[in-house]
Scaffold this motif. Structure first.
Motif, PDB file in Angstrom:
ATOM      1  N   ILE A 125       0.859  -1.197   0.000  1.00 50.33           N
ATOM      2  CA  ILE A 125       0.000   0.000   0.000  1.00 50.33           C
ATOM      3  C   ILE A 125       0.894   1.246   0.000  1.00 50.33           C
ATOM      4  CG2 ILE A 125      -2.034  -1.126   0.982  1.00 50.33           C
ATOM      5  CD1 ILE A 125      -1.250  -0.028   3.732  1.00 50.33           C
TER       6      ILE A 125
ATOM      7  N   TYR B  41       2.554   5.000   0.175  1.00 50.99           N
ATOM      8  CA  TYR B  41       2.451   6.185   1.026  1.00 50.99           C
ATOM      9  C   TYR B  41       1.707   7.261   0.271  1.00 50.99           C
ATOM     10  CZ  TYR B  41       6.245   4.287   3.896  1.00 50.99           C
ATOM     11  OH  TYR B  41       7.020   3.517   4.705  1.00 50.99           O
TER      12      TYR B  41
ATOM     13  N   ASP C 101       3.755  -3.268  -8.753  1.00 53.64           N
ATOM     14  CA  ASP C 101       3.013  -4.135  -7.829  1.00 53.64           C
ATOM     15  C   ASP C 101       1.663  -4.529  -8.426  1.00 53.64           C
ATOM     16  OD1 ASP C 101       4.442  -4.444  -5.350  1.00 53.64           O
ATOM     17  OD2 ASP C 101       4.167  -2.309  -4.996  1.00 53.64           O
TER      18      ASP C 101
ATOM     19  N   ASP D 186      -1.494   3.789   2.362  1.00 56.63           N
ATOM     20  CA  ASP D 186      -0.796   3.917   3.642  1.00 56.63           C
ATOM     21  C   ASP D 186      -0.834   5.405   4.001  1.00 56.63           C
ATOM     22  OD1 ASP D 186       0.863   3.574   5.783  1.00 56.63           O
ATOM     23  OD2 ASP D 186       2.518   2.667   4.661  1.00 56.63           O
TER      24      ASP D 186
ATOM     25  N   GLY E 139       7.997  -4.312  -3.464  1.00 53.35           N
ATOM     26  CA  GLY E 139       9.254  -3.907  -4.085  1.00 53.35           C
ATOM     27  C   GLY E 139      10.432  -4.381  -3.240  1.00 53.35           C
TER      28      GLY E 139
ATOM     29  N   ASP F 273      12.788  -2.783  -2.065  1.00 52.74           N
ATOM     30  CA  ASP F 273      13.126  -1.857  -0.987  1.00 52.74           C
ATOM     31  C   ASP F 273      12.347  -2.129   0.297  1.00 52.74           C
ATOM     32  OD1 ASP F 273      10.873  -1.113  -2.517  1.00 52.74           O
ATOM     33  OD2 ASP F 273      10.963   0.965  -1.870  1.00 52.74           O
TER      34      ASP F 273
ATOM     35  N   VAL G 264      11.847   0.381 -11.158  1.00 55.59           N
ATOM     36  CA  VAL G 264      11.776   0.861 -12.534  1.00 55.59           C
ATOM     37  C   VAL G 264      12.609   2.128 -12.619  1.00 55.59           C
ATOM     38  CG1 VAL G 264      10.256   1.464 -14.438  1.00 55.59           C
ATOM     39  CG2 VAL G 264       9.369   0.146 -12.509  1.00 55.59           C
TER      40      VAL G 264
END
Ligand code: MSP
Length: 472
Positions: free
Chosen positions: A10, A12, A24, A49, A256, A258, A288
């Protein structure tokens, strides 16, 4: 019929939707469409989020109330997801009262593993993450992703005892009980897990107003990740309804690279603390990039997916994104590569195949009483089950090219010219049958086009008035 639950990260709400977020959604959407075609019943979650200091700061900068700000931002993401052709079944906003109540209940169920301590160290508001001294040194005191110095914090926080679950999580990852994909991320995560200290899971209220209050302690607000990760359960009605029992554990969770660390360490620890099973698969995708660089407004290299979709159509975007942007590694989106793929592969290979086959069928009176019953072969299923979507495309594309070659070799127009009607009918119906199989295999990826192709070949065959992918 098996029930399968698929999730997406979700985003930010401090920023607008961008091409990275599409990753995603598109990957999860392919997975859902594939499961549906296999006869499974699927739920796909998406959401927003909405808590945390970054969002608070952004709204304050803009001079609007935080709630007003997140309402507007959430609307943008809802539109974005639908423009990508992604149909979620459940949407969660972390400022929903239901979500907030459920997260507080989750916290209470975890209290055996929570203790109070003082945190003294570094924090990155960009990542919303506590930074270890080792990381601080390695990165010379500034976040390499957000290019901002880490902030020094000294505050009283609640901690979550990750150590209670480390071994169990490590075993689940090593044995693939919770499969972490791609394989090369597994070692990285196991190392991070081994080094992972207990995590701070709250912030003093005066530091962070905009969050869910810790139950029973007015002075503390929950750390955004506890709030955000819980969305995967609260959206299923956990813990106050029983629906989740039919859907949890998730079949696939897309994130992702990260944020894999949160999903492969904190999230499983929370689940184990709640006595719940771990997700079956965590798929972490790469970033990307544009011409090898991070996209940024300052550099001016941001690619807007809507620009691509408006000019070339949704399926052209999904095609390029799912085949030519590497799923697991960082990968480029460049206009040059995009246009080449569009013209050579979509317009020439697939578009022309459909056009000329349909035209020959129409001319020679070939009709299908109904579309054949189709299924996926073993090779296709193996790759799809491993989420190797680009490889699936490669295999399917070989078949598209082989069909074009077959037309050139078998020369149906010569059969027509020589009056070999039986041979001609056999040749064209064989080609149509095989094209429809290819089309079936493309359904999870380019749904608008595959529906059009079905329409063209069902019943009386007519070539499309406009090419499927007009050359640009
Ligand atoms: N809010 C957290 C996720 C909480 S999930 C319980 C977050 N938000 S985000 O907006 O930063 O990222 C949302 C998703 O988009 C993540 O999966 C992230 O990896 C992905 N991407 C954001 N930028 C990206 C690219 N440039 N490329 C590919 N994906 C990237 O993290």
């Amino acid at each position: 019929m098996t029930k399968k639950y698929v999730t997406t990260a979700i985003p930010y709400m401090n920023g607008n939707p961008h091409i990275g977020h599409a990753m995603d959604y598109c990957l999860a959407d392919v997975c859902v469409r594939y499961y549906n075609l296999c006869g499974d019943e699927v739920r796909l979650q998406a959401g927003t989020d909405e808590h945390g200091s970054k969002i608070w700061q952004k709204a304050t900068q803009l001079g609007v109330s935080v709630q007003e700000f997140v309402d507007a931002q959430a609307g943008k993401f809802v539109d974005f997801i639908s423009q990508l052709g992604v149909n979620y079944t459940d949407f969660v906003r972390t400022t929903d009262t239901k979500h907030e109540k459920r997260v507080q209940e989750i916290w209470q169920r975890l209290t055996n593993h929570i203790y109070m301590d003082t945190y003294e160290g570094w924090y990155c508001t960009g990542c919303e993450r506590f930074i270890t001294d080792k990381e601080y040194e390695e990165n010379n005191g500034a976040c390499p992703d957000h290019l901002k110095p880490y902030e020094k914090l000294k505050e009283k926080n609640y901690y979550f005892r990750i150590s209670d679950f480390k071994e169990q999580i490590a075993r689940a990852i090593e044995s693939d009980k919770m499969l972490v994909l791609p394989e090369f991320r597994k070692k990285e995560i196991l190392r991070l897990l081994a080094d992972s200290p207990d995590v701070s899971i709250s912030r003093p209220k005066e530091q962070l107003e905009w969050g869910i209050p810790v139950p029973g302690d007015e002075s503390q607000v929950m750390y955004v990740w506890v709030d955000a990760l819980s969305n995967y359960l609260t959206v299923l009605g956990y813990p106050d309804t029983d629906d989740y029992r039919e859907w949890w554990p998730a079949a696939a969770q897309f994130v992702g690279k990260d944020i894999l660390r949160f999903h492969a360490i904190i999230w499983p620890a929370m689940l184990l603390g709640l006595g719940l099973e771990l997700p079956k698969v965590l798929i972490s995708h790469g970033m990307v990039l544009a011409d090898g660089q991070k996209m940024s407004k300052t550099i001016g290299n941001v690619v807007d997916p809507m620009e691509v979709i408006e000019k070339y159509g949704l399926d052209a975007f999904r095609y390029y994104f799912l085949r030519h942007v590497d799923t697991f590694n960082d990968s480029d989106f460049t206009w040059e590569k995009f246009e080449n793929a569009y013209n050579n592969e979509l317009a020439n290979d697939l578009g022309n195949l459909v056009q000329r086959l349909a035209a020959m069928c129409a001319k020679n009176g070939i009709e299908l009483s109904k579309l054949p019953e189709l299924d996926f072969d073993a090779e296709y299923r193996v790759l799809m089950d491993k989420f190797e979507y680009a490889k699936v495309f490669d295999c399917v594309w070989e078949k598209v090219q082989a069909l074009n070659k077959r037309i050139d070799d078998e020369k149906p127009w010569m059969l027509a010219k020589n009056g070999e009607t039986e041979k001609l009918h056999k040749c064209l119906s064989g080609l149509v049958r095989d094209l429809l199989q290819v089309n079936y295999e493309l359904k999870p990826f380019i749904p608008v086009t595959t529906d059009k192709i079905d329409e063209i070949f069902a019943g009386k065959i007519e070539p499309p008035e406009k090419p499927l992918f007009p050359k640009q």
